[in-house]
Motif scaffolding. Structure first.
Motif, PDB file in Angstrom:
ATOM      1  N   ALA A  66       0.830  -1.207   0.000  1.00 57.53           N
ATOM      2  CA  ALA A  66       0.000   0.000   0.000  1.00 57.53           C
ATOM      3  C   ALA A  66       0.859   1.249   0.000  1.00 57.53           C
ATOM      4  O   ALA A  66       0.574   2.231  -0.695  1.00 57.53           O
ATOM      5  CB  ALA A  66      -0.910  -0.018   1.222  1.00 57.53           C
ATOM      6  N   LYS A  67       1.948   1.166   0.807  1.00 61.65           N
ATOM      7  CA  LYS A  67       2.878   2.299   0.885  1.00 61.65           C
ATOM      8  C   LYS A  67       3.531   2.556  -0.471  1.00 61.65           C
ATOM      9  O   LYS A  67       3.651   3.693  -0.932  1.00 61.65           O
ATOM     10  CB  LYS A  67       3.930   2.004   1.950  1.00 61.65           C
ATOM     11  CG  LYS A  67       4.704   3.225   2.398  1.00 61.65           C
ATOM     12  CD  LYS A  67       5.629   2.866   3.544  1.00 61.65           C
ATOM     13  CE  LYS A  67       6.401   4.094   3.994  1.00 61.65           C
ATOM     14  NZ  LYS A  67       7.335   3.756   5.094  1.00 61.65           N
ATOM     15  N   THR A  68       3.946   1.423  -1.112  1.00 53.18           N
ATOM     16  CA  THR A  68       4.568   1.524  -2.438  1.00 53.18           C
ATOM     17  C   THR A  68       3.574   2.077  -3.457  1.00 53.18           C
ATOM     18  O   THR A  68       3.916   2.942  -4.285  1.00 53.18           O
ATOM     19  CB  THR A  68       5.062   0.131  -2.883  1.00 53.18           C
ATOM     20  OG1 THR A  68       5.896  -0.414  -1.857  1.00 53.18           O
ATOM     21  CG2 THR A  68       5.846   0.203  -4.170  1.00 53.18           C
ATOM     22  N   LYS A  69       2.338   1.564  -3.332  1.00 52.21           N
ATOM     23  CA  LYS A  69       1.274   2.011  -4.251  1.00 52.21           C
ATOM     24  C   LYS A  69       0.994   3.491  -4.042  1.00 52.21           C
ATOM     25  O   LYS A  69       0.838   4.266  -4.997  1.00 52.21           O
ATOM     26  CB  LYS A  69       0.016   1.189  -3.992  1.00 52.21           C
ATOM     27  CG  LYS A  69      -1.027   1.291  -5.101  1.00 52.21           C
ATOM     28  CD  LYS A  69      -2.175   0.343  -4.812  1.00 52.21           C
ATOM     29  CE  LYS A  69      -3.206   0.428  -5.934  1.00 52.21           C
ATOM     30  NZ  LYS A  69      -4.343  -0.481  -5.669  1.00 52.21           N
ATOM     31  N   SER A 113       1.092  11.472  -9.301  1.00 47.45           N
ATOM     32  CA  SER A 113       0.375  12.741  -9.131  1.00 47.45           C
ATOM     33  C   SER A 113       1.322  13.915  -9.221  1.00 47.45           C
ATOM     34  O   SER A 113       1.025  14.927  -9.862  1.00 47.45           O
ATOM     35  CB  SER A 113      -0.328  12.726  -7.780  1.00 47.45           C
ATOM     36  OG  SER A 113      -0.976  13.935  -7.549  1.00 47.45           O
ATOM     37  N   SER A 114       2.502  13.733  -8.543  1.00 44.69           N
ATOM     38  CA  SER A 114       3.516  14.794  -8.571  1.00 44.69           C
ATOM     39  C   SER A 114       4.016  15.024  -9.990  1.00 44.69           C
ATOM     40  O   SER A 114       4.198  16.157 -10.443  1.00 44.69           O
ATOM     41  CB  SER A 114       4.665  14.397  -7.649  1.00 44.69           C
ATOM     42  OG  SER A 114       5.650  15.389  -7.652  1.00 44.69           O
ATOM     43  N   SER A 115       4.215  13.887 -10.703  1.00 40.55           N
ATOM     44  CA  SER A 115       4.677  13.967 -12.093  1.00 40.55           C
ATOM     45  C   SER A 115       3.633  14.639 -12.980  1.00 40.55           C
ATOM     46  O   SER A 115       3.933  15.474 -13.833  1.00 40.55           O
ATOM     47  CB  SER A 115       4.969  12.559 -12.596  1.00 40.55           C
ATOM     48  OG  SER A 115       5.368  12.592 -13.942  1.00 40.55           O
ATOM     49  N   LYS A 116       2.352  14.280 -12.667  1.00 40.39           N
ATOM     50  CA  LYS A 116       1.235  14.852 -13.441  1.00 40.39           C
ATOM     51  C   LYS A 116       1.130  16.350 -13.170  1.00 40.39           C
ATOM     52  O   LYS A 116       0.934  17.159 -14.084  1.00 40.39           O
ATOM     53  CB  LYS A 116      -0.062  14.154 -13.052  1.00 40.39           C
ATOM     54  CG  LYS A 116      -1.216  14.399 -14.025  1.00 40.39           C
ATOM     55  CD  LYS A 116      -2.403  13.538 -13.618  1.00 40.39           C
ATOM     56  CE  LYS A 116      -3.553  13.768 -14.602  1.00 40.39           C
ATOM     57  NZ  LYS A 116      -4.733  12.964 -14.233  1.00 40.39           N
ATOM     58  N   THR A 157       3.545  18.246 -12.121  1.00 42.65           N
ATOM     59  CA  THR A 157       4.712  18.905 -12.737  1.00 42.65           C
ATOM     60  C   THR A 157       4.472  19.108 -14.228  1.00 42.65           C
ATOM     61  O   THR A 157       4.759  20.185 -14.787  1.00 42.65           O
ATOM     62  CB  THR A 157       5.964  18.045 -12.522  1.00 42.65           C
ATOM     63  OG1 THR A 157       6.110  17.794 -11.119  1.00 42.65           O
ATOM     64  CG2 THR A 157       7.214  18.728 -13.009  1.00 42.65           C
ATOM     65  N   ALA A 158       3.883  18.076 -14.876  1.00 44.77           N
ATOM     66  CA  ALA A 158       3.593  18.168 -16.318  1.00 44.77           C
ATOM     67  C   ALA A 158       2.557  19.248 -16.579  1.00 44.77           C
ATOM     68  O   ALA A 158       2.681  20.058 -17.516  1.00 44.77           O
ATOM     69  CB  ALA A 158       3.105  16.825 -16.822  1.00 44.77           C
ATOM     70  N   THR A 159       1.522  19.293 -15.687  1.00 44.01           N
ATOM     71  CA  THR A 159       0.458  20.308 -15.831  1.00 44.01           C
ATOM     72  C   THR A 159       1.036  21.704 -15.634  1.00 44.01           C
ATOM     73  O   THR A 159       0.698  22.646 -16.361  1.00 44.01           O
ATOM     74  CB  THR A 159      -0.652  20.037 -14.807  1.00 44.01           C
ATOM     75  OG1 THR A 159      -1.102  18.697 -14.935  1.00 44.01           O
ATOM     76  CG2 THR A 159      -1.827  20.982 -14.994  1.00 44.01           C
ATOM     77  N   LYS A 160       1.908  21.814 -14.613  1.00 41.12           N
ATOM     78  CA  LYS A 160       2.545  23.108 -14.328  1.00 41.12           C
ATOM     79  C   LYS A 160       3.386  23.569 -15.504  1.00 41.12           C
ATOM     80  O   LYS A 160       3.379  24.748 -15.900  1.00 41.12           O
ATOM     81  CB  LYS A 160       3.400  22.968 -13.073  1.00 41.12           C
ATOM     82  CG  LYS A 160       3.796  24.291 -12.451  1.00 41.12           C
ATOM     83  CD  LYS A 160       4.520  24.047 -11.137  1.00 41.12           C
ATOM     84  CE  LYS A 160       4.911  25.380 -10.504  1.00 41.12           C
ATOM     85  NZ  LYS A 160       5.646  25.180  -9.246  1.00 41.12           N
ATOM     86  N   LYS A 161       4.121  22.586 -16.067  1.00 36.73           N
ATOM     87  CA  LYS A 161       4.962  22.910 -17.226  1.00 36.73           C
ATOM     88  C   LYS A 161       4.097  23.344 -18.404  1.00 36.73           C
ATOM     89  O   LYS A 161       4.398  24.334 -19.103  1.00 36.73           O
ATOM     90  CB  LYS A 161       5.797  21.701 -17.606  1.00 36.73           C
ATOM     91  CG  LYS A 161       7.018  21.496 -16.717  1.00 36.73           C
ATOM     92  CD  LYS A 161       7.828  20.298 -17.172  1.00 36.73           C
ATOM     93  CE  LYS A 161       9.047  20.097 -16.282  1.00 36.73           C
ATOM     94  NZ  LYS A 161       9.839  18.943 -16.709  1.00 36.73           N
ATOM     95  N   ALA A 162       2.996  22.605 -18.593  1.00 37.30           N
ATOM     96  CA  ALA A 162       2.076  22.947 -19.696  1.00 37.30           C
ATOM     97  C   ALA A 162       1.476  24.325 -19.465  1.00 37.30           C
ATOM     98  O   ALA A 162       1.353  25.140 -20.387  1.00 37.30           O
ATOM     99  CB  ALA A 162       0.988  21.896 -19.794  1.00 37.30           C
ATOM    100  N   SER A 163       1.080  24.598 -18.183  1.00 32.56           N
ATOM    101  CA  SER A 163       0.511  25.902 -17.824  1.00 32.56           C
ATOM    102  C   SER A 163       1.521  27.008 -18.025  1.00 32.56           C
ATOM    103  O   SER A 163       1.202  28.094 -18.507  1.00 32.56           O
ATOM    104  CB  SER A 163       0.053  25.854 -16.370  1.00 32.56           C
ATOM    105  OG  SER A 163      -0.495  27.082 -15.986  1.00 32.56           O
ATOM    106  N   THR A 164       2.770  26.656 -17.642  1.00 30.92           N
ATOM    107  CA  THR A 164       3.857  27.649 -17.813  1.00 30.92           C
ATOM    108  C   THR A 164       4.066  27.958 -19.288  1.00 30.92           C
ATOM    109  O   THR A 164       4.228  29.112 -19.699  1.00 30.92           O
ATOM    110  CB  THR A 164       5.147  27.126 -17.191  1.00 30.92           C
ATOM    111  OG1 THR A 164       4.896  26.782 -15.815  1.00 30.92           O
ATOM    112  CG2 THR A 164       6.248  28.154 -17.214  1.00 30.92           C
TER     113      THR A 164
END
Length: 266
Positions: free
Chosen positions: A190-193, A201-204, A206-213
């Protein structure tokens, strides 16, 4: 006290040993006494037989002397009579001694017989007691054996119960350990999951932030241009208004309603 007790037991054992020795000596002395009494009776019997023979001989001589009617025969008869009296006295004495010896022998035999019977009774009682003791010892041994067997069976059952309890405890501990391991594995999974989901989520994000930027960066020049254009237009309108106001102030005042002018387009 222990030393004294040991000494006392040793003294009793020594006395018992001495008593056995004395019993053996007493039995030997009784046998010897009976044998001596028997020898005395036998010897007195022989003497009594000799005395009886002598008395008989004296009587025969006396009878023979009495048949003769001579003076010499009378003297022989007197001598034979005296010899008979002497022989009779000796015979009576030997006979009395023989009777006494026989009575003593009978008493000794009776005493020895009683002693033998007593010894036999004691031996029989001791044998019976030994038999009873042996039976009691056998009974005690059987009882001890049964008790030992019972104790062994009890110990075996106890050992079996202990083994079963230990086995159950080990099984329970193994099950607990397995459950703990399963729980730990599930927790780790569960911890790994969760970590993977967080990373995703963090990657998503970051990707959203980059896209927004990128989008913001793309929008900025257009917005800047639009703002600049709008500002230029506003400035032009303001300049025209200022110019009109100035022209109106310079021109002479006219009577009546002023004419409408066509609206200027920016």
């Amino acid at each position: 006290m222990a030393a004294r007790k040991t000494k006392s037991v040793d003294a009793v054992a020594q006395l018992e040993k001495d008593l056995d020795t004395l019993k053996a000596q007493l039995k030997k002395a009784r046998t010897q006494q009976e044998a001596d009494a028997q020898k005395t009776v036998t010897a007195l019997n022989k003497e009594a037989t000799k005395a009886a023979t002598k008395v008989k001989s004296s009587r025969t001589k006396l009878a023979a002397a009495r048949k003769k009617k001579t003076a010499a025969a009378a003297r022989q008869a007197e001598a034979a009579k005296a010899a008979l009296a002497s022989a009779q006295t000796v015979h009576n004495k030997v006979k009395a001694e023989l009777a006494t010896a026989k009575q003593l022998l009978a008493e000794i035999k009776a005493s020895n017989k009683l002693a033998d019977e007593h010894d036999k009774a004691i031996a029989k009682a001791e044998a019976s007691m030994a038999k009873v003791q042996k039976a009691a010892a056998r009974k005690e041994a059987a009882k001890a054996k049964a008790a030992a067997k019972k104790a062994a069976a009890k110990a075996k059952v106890k050992a079996r119960k202990e083994a079963a309890r230990a086995k159950a405890a080990a099984k329970k501990a193994a099950a607990r350990q397995k459950a703990a391991a399963k729980k730990a594995a599930a927790k780790a999974k569960a911890k790994t999951k969760k970590a993977a989901a967080k990373a995703k989520s963090s990657s998503k994000k970051t990707a959203t932030k980059k896209a927004s930027t990128r989008k913001t960066a793309a929008k900025k020049p257009t917005a800047k241009k639009a703002t600049a254009k709008k500002s230029t237009a506003k400035k032009a309108v303001a300049k025209k208004r200022t110019a009109k106001k100035s022209a109106a102030k310079k021109a002479p005042a006219r009577r009546g309603r002023p004419r409408k002018k066509a609206a200027t387009t920016a």
